[in-house]
Design a protein around this motif. Structure first.
Motif, PDB file in Angstrom:
ATOM      1  N   TYR A  63       0.833  -1.206   0.000  1.00 36.64           N
ATOM      2  CA  TYR A  63       0.000   0.000   0.000  1.00 36.64           C
ATOM      3  C   TYR A  63       0.868   1.258   0.000  1.00 36.64           C
ATOM      4  O   TYR A  63       0.483   2.285  -0.564  1.00 36.64           O
ATOM      5  CB  TYR A  63      -0.922   0.001   1.221  1.00 36.64           C
ATOM      6  CG  TYR A  63      -1.914   1.137   1.237  1.00 36.64           C
ATOM      7  CD1 TYR A  63      -3.017   1.128   0.379  1.00 36.64           C
ATOM      8  CD2 TYR A  63      -1.756   2.221   2.089  1.00 36.64           C
ATOM      9  CE1 TYR A  63      -3.922   2.173   0.377  1.00 36.64           C
ATOM     10  CE2 TYR A  63      -2.660   3.274   2.095  1.00 36.64           C
ATOM     11  CZ  TYR A  63      -3.740   3.253   1.237  1.00 36.64           C
ATOM     12  OH  TYR A  63      -4.634   4.286   1.235  1.00 36.64           O
TER      13      TYR A  63
ATOM     14  N   LEU B  39      -3.905   4.334   7.838  1.00 37.05           N
ATOM     15  CA  LEU B  39      -3.590   4.914   6.533  1.00 37.05           C
ATOM     16  C   LEU B  39      -4.785   4.842   5.589  1.00 37.05           C
ATOM     17  O   LEU B  39      -5.036   5.771   4.815  1.00 37.05           O
ATOM     18  CB  LEU B  39      -2.387   4.199   5.918  1.00 37.05           C
ATOM     19  CG  LEU B  39      -1.041   4.420   6.619  1.00 37.05           C
ATOM     20  CD1 LEU B  39       0.042   3.586   5.949  1.00 37.05           C
ATOM     21  CD2 LEU B  39      -0.660   5.896   6.612  1.00 37.05           C
TER      22      LEU B  39
ATOM     23  N   LEU C 160      -7.168   7.581   6.478  1.00 39.04           N
ATOM     24  CA  LEU C 160      -6.661   8.902   6.105  1.00 39.04           C
ATOM     25  C   LEU C 160      -6.662   9.128   4.596  1.00 39.04           C
ATOM     26  O   LEU C 160      -6.912  10.250   4.133  1.00 39.04           O
ATOM     27  CB  LEU C 160      -5.241   9.084   6.645  1.00 39.04           C
ATOM     28  CG  LEU C 160      -5.091   9.237   8.154  1.00 39.04           C
ATOM     29  CD1 LEU C 160      -3.624   9.265   8.538  1.00 39.04           C
ATOM     30  CD2 LEU C 160      -5.788  10.512   8.639  1.00 39.04           C
ATOM     31  N   ARG C 161      -6.415   8.075   3.830  1.00 33.41           N
ATOM     32  CA  ARG C 161      -6.188   8.258   2.405  1.00 33.41           C
ATOM     33  C   ARG C 161      -7.376   7.891   1.519  1.00 33.41           C
ATOM     34  O   ARG C 161      -7.472   8.378   0.388  1.00 33.41           O
ATOM     35  CB  ARG C 161      -4.977   7.419   1.962  1.00 33.41           C
ATOM     36  CG  ARG C 161      -3.659   7.856   2.584  1.00 33.41           C
ATOM     37  CD  ARG C 161      -2.518   7.041   2.011  1.00 33.41           C
ATOM     38  NE  ARG C 161      -1.207   7.479   2.495  1.00 33.41           N
ATOM     39  CZ  ARG C 161      -0.054   6.988   2.067  1.00 33.41           C
ATOM     40  NH1 ARG C 161      -0.041   6.049   1.139  1.00 33.41           N
ATOM     41  NH2 ARG C 161       1.087   7.444   2.555  1.00 33.41           N
ATOM     42  N   GLU C 162      -8.236   7.013   1.998  1.00 30.39           N
ATOM     43  CA  GLU C 162      -9.328   6.540   1.159  1.00 30.39           C
ATOM     44  C   GLU C 162     -10.624   7.277   1.461  1.00 30.39           C
ATOM     45  O   GLU C 162     -10.758   7.941   2.496  1.00 30.39           O
ATOM     46  CB  GLU C 162      -9.528   5.029   1.352  1.00 30.39           C
ATOM     47  CG  GLU C 162      -8.282   4.201   1.082  1.00 30.39           C
ATOM     48  CD  GLU C 162      -7.820   4.286  -0.354  1.00 30.39           C
ATOM     49  OE1 GLU C 162      -8.682   4.463  -1.246  1.00 30.39           O
ATOM     50  OE2 GLU C 162      -6.599   4.198  -0.605  1.00 30.39           O
ATOM     51  N   ASN C 163     -11.585   7.127   0.559  1.00 36.21           N
ATOM     52  CA  ASN C 163     -12.889   7.766   0.730  1.00 36.21           C
ATOM     53  C   ASN C 163     -14.036   6.761   0.713  1.00 36.21           C
ATOM     54  O   ASN C 163     -15.202   7.152   0.804  1.00 36.21           O
ATOM     55  CB  ASN C 163     -13.117   8.809  -0.379  1.00 36.21           C
ATOM     56  CG  ASN C 163     -12.145   9.971  -0.276  1.00 36.21           C
ATOM     57  OD1 ASN C 163     -11.937  10.529   0.802  1.00 36.21           O
ATOM     58  ND2 ASN C 163     -11.522  10.322  -1.395  1.00 36.21           N
TER      59      ASN C 163
ATOM     60  N   LYS D  47     -11.698  13.425   8.611  1.00 39.28           N
ATOM     61  CA  LYS D  47     -11.767  12.004   8.991  1.00 39.28           C
ATOM     62  C   LYS D  47     -11.906  11.789  10.489  1.00 39.28           C
ATOM     63  O   LYS D  47     -11.939  10.643  10.937  1.00 39.28           O
ATOM     64  CB  LYS D  47     -10.480  11.303   8.504  1.00 39.28           C
ATOM     65  CG  LYS D  47     -10.217  11.430   7.012  1.00 39.28           C
ATOM     66  CD  LYS D  47     -11.305  10.741   6.207  1.00 39.28           C
ATOM     67  CE  LYS D  47     -11.088  10.881   4.701  1.00 39.28           C
ATOM     68  NZ  LYS D  47      -9.919  10.157   4.223  1.00 39.28           N
TER      69      LYS D  47
END
Length: 256
Positions: free
Chosen positions: A127, A172, A175-178, A235
């Motif tokens: 990832y 992570l 924080l990074r995905e929606n 988030k």
């Protein structure tokens, strides 16, 4: 490279890691199928075996697994919640004890945790953009690190370190995905609670890890706390959900 050529899919990597684990840990296979309920090679093994079986029996009877144990130091008994007895094994016991002895169930739970450490470390590194080859190598290095391997027969609580890469990966992803953020948040809450159910040391180490990483991020990026809060603002509700799941998951521990 051979890894990129012959192991294209994730499941092919999983099979490879499983075979490596089977070969490396082949000596434990007879132990897993042993009918001996209690066996130890030093360390705290006998304590884990006795108390984890007690936790499991309480779970089967829908009792608090950390109920005061009056079989030790009778008639006063002893509290179990604060004894660092790796109750995570009792979760494995739900699936393993009907088929294996206490000793075999604990060994098998340890081997499963080592395997999960490889899987989650591999997923975390992939990832982060690390190549398949180096992700596989570092996953094996992390799983079979000497510091943990030397404790496999005596200090069972320290063998469930798969929770570290799993928790970091979930953070992570949040924080990074929606997408699937509720799923990741629930998983993070459960994952962090497993740190307590493994050993208090792991939970403290994880908190220190997050604090050190956040501090390093602030220093390297030269951003103030206000900017960092803006990053988390969108988030933060998902981390609050994780906190709620975490608190619910450790309720038996709190009420013990």
């Amino acid at each position: 490279m051979i890894i990129n050529r012959y192991f294209q899919s994730f499941w092919s990597i999983v099979i490879l890691l499983f075979l490596i684990n089977l070969i490396v840990n082949w000596g434990f296979i007879p132990e897993i199928f042993s009918h001996d309920q209690y066996r130890t090679y030093g360390g705290d093994g006998i304590n884990y075996q006795y108390f984890d079986e007690s936790f499991y029996r309480n779970l089967k009877e829908f009792k608090n697994p950390f109920d005061h144990n009056y079989n030790i130091l009778y008639p006063f008994g002893t509290p179990t919640a604060l004894q660092d007895l790796a109750p995570i094994h009792s979760i494995y016991f739900i699936f393993l004890r009907p088929f294996f002895s206490i000793h075999g169930s604990i060994l098998l739970s340890i081997l499963i945790s080592i395997f999960l450490a490889e899987i989650f470390t591999y997923l975390l590194l992939r990832y982060l953009g690390v190549s398949k080859f180096f992700s596989l190598i570092f996953a094996l290095v992390f799983a079979f690190n000497p510091g943990a391997s030397i404790r496999i027969l005596g200090h069972f609580a320290y063998m469930h370190y798969f929770i570290f890469p799993l928790s970091v990966l979930l953070i992570l992803l949040i924080l990074r995905e929606n997408k699937k953020l509720i799923f990741y948040s629930i998983g993070l809450g459960i994952s962090v609670s497993l740190l307590i159910y493994s050993t208090f040391y792991f939970f403290i180490m994880f908190i220190l890890l997050i604090l050190l990483y956040t501090t390093a991020y602030l220093i390297i990026s030269r951003r103030n706390f206000g900017t960092v809060f803006e990053i988390f603002r969108d988030k933060i509700r998902f981390f609050l959900l994780s906190l709620g799941v975490f608190l619910i998951s450790i309720m038996p521990f709190i009420y013990a």
